[in-house]
Write an enzyme that holds these catalytic residues in place. Structure first.
Site, PDB file in Angstrom:
ATOM      1  N   GLY A 147       2.123  -1.022   0.007  1.00  0.00           N
ATOM      2  CA  GLY A 147       2.018  -0.349  -1.578  1.00  0.00           C
ATOM      3  C   GLY A 147       0.619   0.500  -1.603  1.00  0.00           C
ATOM      4  N   GLY A 159       4.216  -4.278   1.533  1.00  0.00           N
ATOM      5  CA  GLY A 159       5.609  -3.682   0.464  1.00  0.00           C
ATOM      6  C   GLY A 159       6.827  -3.782   1.165  1.00  0.00           C
ATOM      7  N   GLU A 194      -2.879  -8.123   5.570  1.00  0.00           N
ATOM      8  CA  GLU A 194      -3.623  -7.922   4.210  1.00  0.00           C
ATOM      9  C   GLU A 194      -5.140  -8.422   4.693  1.00  0.00           C
ATOM     10  OE1 GLU A 194       0.443  -7.281   3.283  1.00  0.00           O
ATOM     11  OE2 GLU A 194      -0.616  -8.701   4.396  1.00  0.00           O
ATOM     12  N   ASP A 246       1.216 -10.871   0.190  1.00  0.00           N
ATOM     13  CA  ASP A 246       2.029 -11.088  -1.119  1.00  0.00           C
ATOM     14  C   ASP A 246       3.564 -10.918  -0.869  1.00  0.00           C
ATOM     15  OD1 ASP A 246       1.516  -8.482  -0.960  1.00  0.00           O
ATOM     16  OD2 ASP A 246       1.202  -8.242  -3.176  1.00  0.00           O
TER      17      ASP A 246
END
Length: 352
Positions: free
Chosen positions: A65, A113, A136, A144
């Protein structure tokens, strides 16, 4: 609509092509919204038999992202970041629950993402160029986009290992672990897409006809180490196990973990532990949305993005600096559910 994602219908195939090559197709809020709008429209379009997601050009499928925007927002009121997560997670959930066959072509870099839009798909095609990771913890975030759902469902402790270290897996490893359903040589992708278009109601056969035998998966040799040394749900115990093991493998992974945010590592371990117990992907997304909105406002996320992506000094100064300083009480605050009026929700027609 945005030019960063190309959307079309060709001979029964709904095509979604990520088109942001200079950013390795990193997702923006507008891209997520455009993809969701197309998917919602195609659900009731009898002309669309199958959905194929890939990238238009460049060296990656999707690098994640727009974390620089997210960090900037986290430095302010966090509203723009929350809007992005809300839209992205709705897209992830929509793909997870989609009734028509979905195909993700994970040719190239597939991170963050990119994992979120490929793993929900029915058919996940890896190639020799695939490099999949959830990196991450290196920028103070956590895996996530459903990481709390997918990672604990991998064999042994591979999910915990990936969450903590950000390990990059190639196409053969993705196929070996079930992250990819098929392995296709990059040179055969065009023919594969042509076969899908010719027989959109027989997707599995079209992909299977072009599938190749992948190389040996390198991670297979590491599984005994991963199972034994990443067995604990406590970061301190994982580090102690690595420290006590004199193998080169253990020392390499220990050195990697020492560069990661202690807060992010503890958040990631707890997310994977809790995710293993969830029975609904929507519940996973709801929990991750509450967590994401708080984590992006932490020092470590802003510092990680600065050091690795903005200034590119590679020297993030984590705070807390050690795992021992990250308390359960700190984690409880980050993981607390949101009030019902602020919770993430799926598209009403996407179910649970």
């Amino acid at each position: 609509m945005t030019d960063d994602v190309l959307i079309s219908v060709e001979r029964g195939v709904g095509r979604i092509r990520l088109n942001r090559p200079k950013a390795i197709h990193a997702l923006t809020t507008a891209m997520c919204s455009a993809m969701s709008e197309a998917l919602l429209r195609w659900r009731t379009d009898s002309n669309v038999k199958v959905v194929v997601i890939d990238h238009a050009e460049g060296r990656g499928f999707c690098a994640g992202g727009d974390v620089v925007m997210i960090a900037r927002s986290g430095n302010e009121d966090g509203e723009e970041a929350r809007r992005f997560f809300f839209e992205e997670y709705r897209l992830n959930h929509l793909l997870f629950t989609y009734e028509k066959p979905t195909v993700a072509i994970m040719d190239g870099i597939t991170m963050g993402g990119g994992v979120g839009i490929s793993l929900p798909c029915d058919f996940r095609v890896a190639t020799g160029n695939t490099r999949l990771a959830m990196p991450e913890t290196g920028i103070g975030l956590f895996p996530d986009v459903g990481g709390g759902w997918y990672l604990p469902r991998l064999p042994g402790r591979v999910g915990e290992f990936m969450a903590l270290t950000g390990a990059r897996l190639d196409g053969a490893e993705c196929h070996y672990l079930g992250l990819a359903t098929h392995y296709v040589e990059q040179a055969s992708l065009g023919e594969m897409c042509e076969r899908i278009a010719k027989t959109p109601t027989r997707v599995q056969g079209a992909i299977g006809a072009l599938s190749a035998t992948p190389p040996d998966a390198r991670i297979a040799a590491s599984l005994p180490f991963i199972t034994r040394l990443f067995a604990s749900d406590r970061l301190e115990e994982v580090l102690a196990a690595l420290e006590a093991d004199e193998s080169d493998w253990a020392q390499t992974e220990l050195a990697t973990l020492r560069t990661k945010s202690p807060l992010s590592c503890k958040v990631s371990l707890r997310l994977v532990t809790e995710g293993a117990r969830r029975t609904s992907f929507a519940d996973e997304m709801r929990a991750e949305y509450a967590l994401a909105g708080r984590v992006v406002r932490t020092h470590d996320f802003r510092e990680g993005v600065r050091a690795l992506l903005i200034d590119k000094t590679g020297d993030p100064q984590w705070d807390p600096a050690t795992p021992e300083e990250v308390t359960d009480e700190m984690l409880d605050v980050l993981f607390a559910p949101l009030p019902p009026s602020e919770e993430w929700t799926p598209f009403p027609e996407a179910g649970q």
